[in-house]
Enzyme design. Sequence first.
Site, mmCIF file in Angstrom:
data_model
loop_
_atom_site.group_PDB
_atom_site.id
_atom_site.type_symbol
_atom_site.label_atom_id
_atom_site.label_comp_id
_atom_site.label_asym_id
_atom_site.label_seq_id
_atom_site.Cartn_x
_atom_site.Cartn_y
_atom_site.Cartn_z
ATOM 1 N N GLU A 1 -5.959 -4.585 10.655
ATOM 2 C CA GLU A 1 -4.953 -3.539 10.831
ATOM 3 C C GLU A 1 -5.242 -2.754 12.102
ATOM 4 O O GLU A 1 -6.040 -1.797 12.073
ATOM 5 C CB GLU A 1 -4.964 -2.578 9.640
ATOM 6 C CG GLU A 1 -4.530 -3.212 8.341
ATOM 7 C CD GLU A 1 -3.852 -2.194 7.436
ATOM 8 O OE1 GLU A 1 -2.720 -2.434 7.020
ATOM 9 O OE2 GLU A 1 -4.456 -1.134 7.169
ATOM 10 N N GLY B 1 2.735 -0.933 4.409
ATOM 11 C CA GLY B 1 2.798 0.464 3.996
ATOM 12 C C GLY B 1 4.244 0.903 3.839
ATOM 13 O O GLY B 1 4.905 0.646 2.825
ATOM 14 N N GLY B 2 4.778 1.531 4.887
ATOM 15 C CA GLY B 2 6.117 2.126 4.843
ATOM 16 C C GLY B 2 7.196 1.232 4.243
ATOM 17 O O GLY B 2 7.960 1.673 3.369
ATOM 18 N N ASN C 1 0.875 -1.176 0.000
ATOM 19 C CA ASN C 1 0.000 0.000 0.000
ATOM 20 C C ASN C 1 0.909 1.222 0.000
ATOM 21 O O ASN C 1 1.434 1.606 1.036
ATOM 22 C CB ASN C 1 -0.894 -0.028 1.250
ATOM 23 C CG ASN C 1 -1.762 1.220 1.354
ATOM 24 O OD1 ASN C 1 -1.861 2.009 0.408
ATOM 25 N ND2 ASN C 1 -2.391 1.410 2.500
ATOM 26 N N TRP C 2 1.088 1.785 -1.180
ATOM 27 C CA TRP C 2 2.028 2.905 -1.308
ATOM 28 C C TRP C 2 1.441 4.246 -0.872
ATOM 29 O O TRP C 2 2.130 5.265 -0.871
ATOM 30 C CB TRP C 2 2.559 2.976 -2.757
ATOM 31 C CG TRP C 2 3.575 1.919 -3.043
ATOM 32 C CD1 TRP C 2 4.399 1.328 -2.129
ATOM 33 C CD2 TRP C 2 3.905 1.342 -4.304
ATOM 34 N NE1 TRP C 2 5.207 0.406 -2.755
ATOM 35 C CE2 TRP C 2 4.925 0.397 -4.091
ATOM 36 C CE3 TRP C 2 3.431 1.526 -5.615
ATOM 37 C CZ2 TRP C 2 5.480 -0.355 -5.129
ATOM 38 C CZ3 TRP C 2 3.973 0.780 -6.648
ATOM 39 C CH2 TRP C 2 5.000 -0.144 -6.401
ATOM 40 N N LYS C 3 0.154 4.243 -0.550
ATOM 41 C CA LYS C 3 -0.529 5.468 -0.092
ATOM 42 C C LYS C 3 -0.236 6.615 -1.075
ATOM 43 O O LYS C 3 -0.084 6.369 -2.265
ATOM 44 C CB LYS C 3 -0.124 5.794 1.354
ATOM 45 C CG LYS C 3 -0.279 4.554 2.266
ATOM 46 C CD LYS C 3 -0.165 4.828 3.738
ATOM 47 C CE LYS C 3 -0.386 3.534 4.498
ATOM 48 N NZ LYS C 3 -0.349 3.691 5.948
ATOM 49 N N HIS D 1 -9.692 1.453 4.583
ATOM 50 C CA HIS D 1 -8.433 1.690 5.290
ATOM 51 C C HIS D 1 -8.695 2.710 6.406
ATOM 52 O O HIS D 1 -9.484 3.637 6.232
ATOM 53 C CB HIS D 1 -7.362 2.202 4.319
ATOM 54 C CG HIS D 1 -6.007 2.210 4.955
ATOM 55 N ND1 HIS D 1 -5.601 3.229 5.780
ATOM 56 C CD2 HIS D 1 -5.002 1.305 4.936
ATOM 57 C CE1 HIS D 1 -4.381 2.946 6.232
ATOM 58 N NE2 HIS D 1 -3.998 1.782 5.737
ATOM 59 N N SER E 1 2.944 -1.787 10.607
ATOM 60 C CA SER E 1 4.398 -1.772 10.871
ATOM 61 C C SER E 1 5.096 -3.092 10.556
ATOM 62 O O SER E 1 6.037 -3.478 11.248
ATOM 63 C CB SER E 1 4.680 -1.382 12.325
ATOM 64 O OG SER E 1 4.222 -0.079 12.592
HETATM 65 P P1 PGA Z 1 2.539 0.492 7.711
HETATM 66 O O1 PGA Z 1 1.142 0.761 6.980
HETATM 67 O O2 PGA Z 1 3.071 -0.811 7.191
HETATM 68 O O3 PGA Z 1 3.404 1.658 7.326
HETATM 69 O O4 PGA Z 1 2.244 0.426 9.173
HETATM 70 C C1 PGA Z 1 0.209 -0.258 6.819
HETATM 71 C C2 PGA Z 1 -1.076 0.302 6.289
HETATM 72 O O5 PGA Z 1 -1.441 1.433 6.647
HETATM 73 O O6 PGA Z 1 -1.752 -0.344 5.473
#
Ligand code: PGA
Length: 258
Positions: A168, A241-242, A10-12, A96, A220
Amino acid sequence: MKKKPFIIANWKMNLGSTDLQRFFSHFTLADEDLNKVQIIFCPSFVFIERVGSLINNRPMFLGAQNIFWEEKGAYTGEVSASQLSDLGCRYVIVGHSERRNLFNESDEIINKKIHLALEYKIVPIVCLGENYQEKESGRTKKVIEQKLITSLESLRSFELNKIIIAYEPIWAISTSPENPGNMSDSPEEAQVVHKFIRKLIGDMFDEHTAKSLSVIYGGSVNPENISGFAQMGDIDGVLVGGASKEADKFQKIIKAYL
Ligand code: PGA
């Protein structure tokens, strides 16, 4: 048959065309390995097509980060299920926590999006999780149950095979305002919630549906903690995400499943 784990990026609202070019030039895993898992990239809408050409028919899939709940019409700024399907999107993230919190998306709205995505043969990746206060007051299971019941309203059991649930916990998302100290859930605690989600699905639908449903974890996830999550019986993959923004880190996460 053993389920293939889902590893979803998920590259946001990150990564532009140069970043994407760089990402794929550093992404060196062989197709033989990629075939053992299900990799899905969710870029911003404007780069879905570009990522499609960078994937270039290799065994990886395209997803979007959102969808609108109506088929078409005067909805300035929104993107429809049929447009996503036209672009070759096979997956879409819905519900999300960032959309729930920043754009007031309710479980009722999420339910509409799930139905529409399924109509267009797009697999919804349905996100749900408790916030820090809910966790601290021991309400995690109650919150999950409520969200699950409302967002899956009037779905039939065969449709559950075409959705992915992503647990999540909001407090564990790396960029969440609730997470200044960089907390992540432990694989063992996440496993308990995943098992609970599966039990609920068993009660709402049936045992077979509960068993075959993919329930993935997000919050995370990184190359250091992935092996714990990958070992848990009820965690069928991860939403990242990150750590998905850099090819090197993302590949390390994938390798935990090979
Ligand atoms: P994160 O994000 O891996 O940076 O915690 C996950 C998400 O928001 O889907």
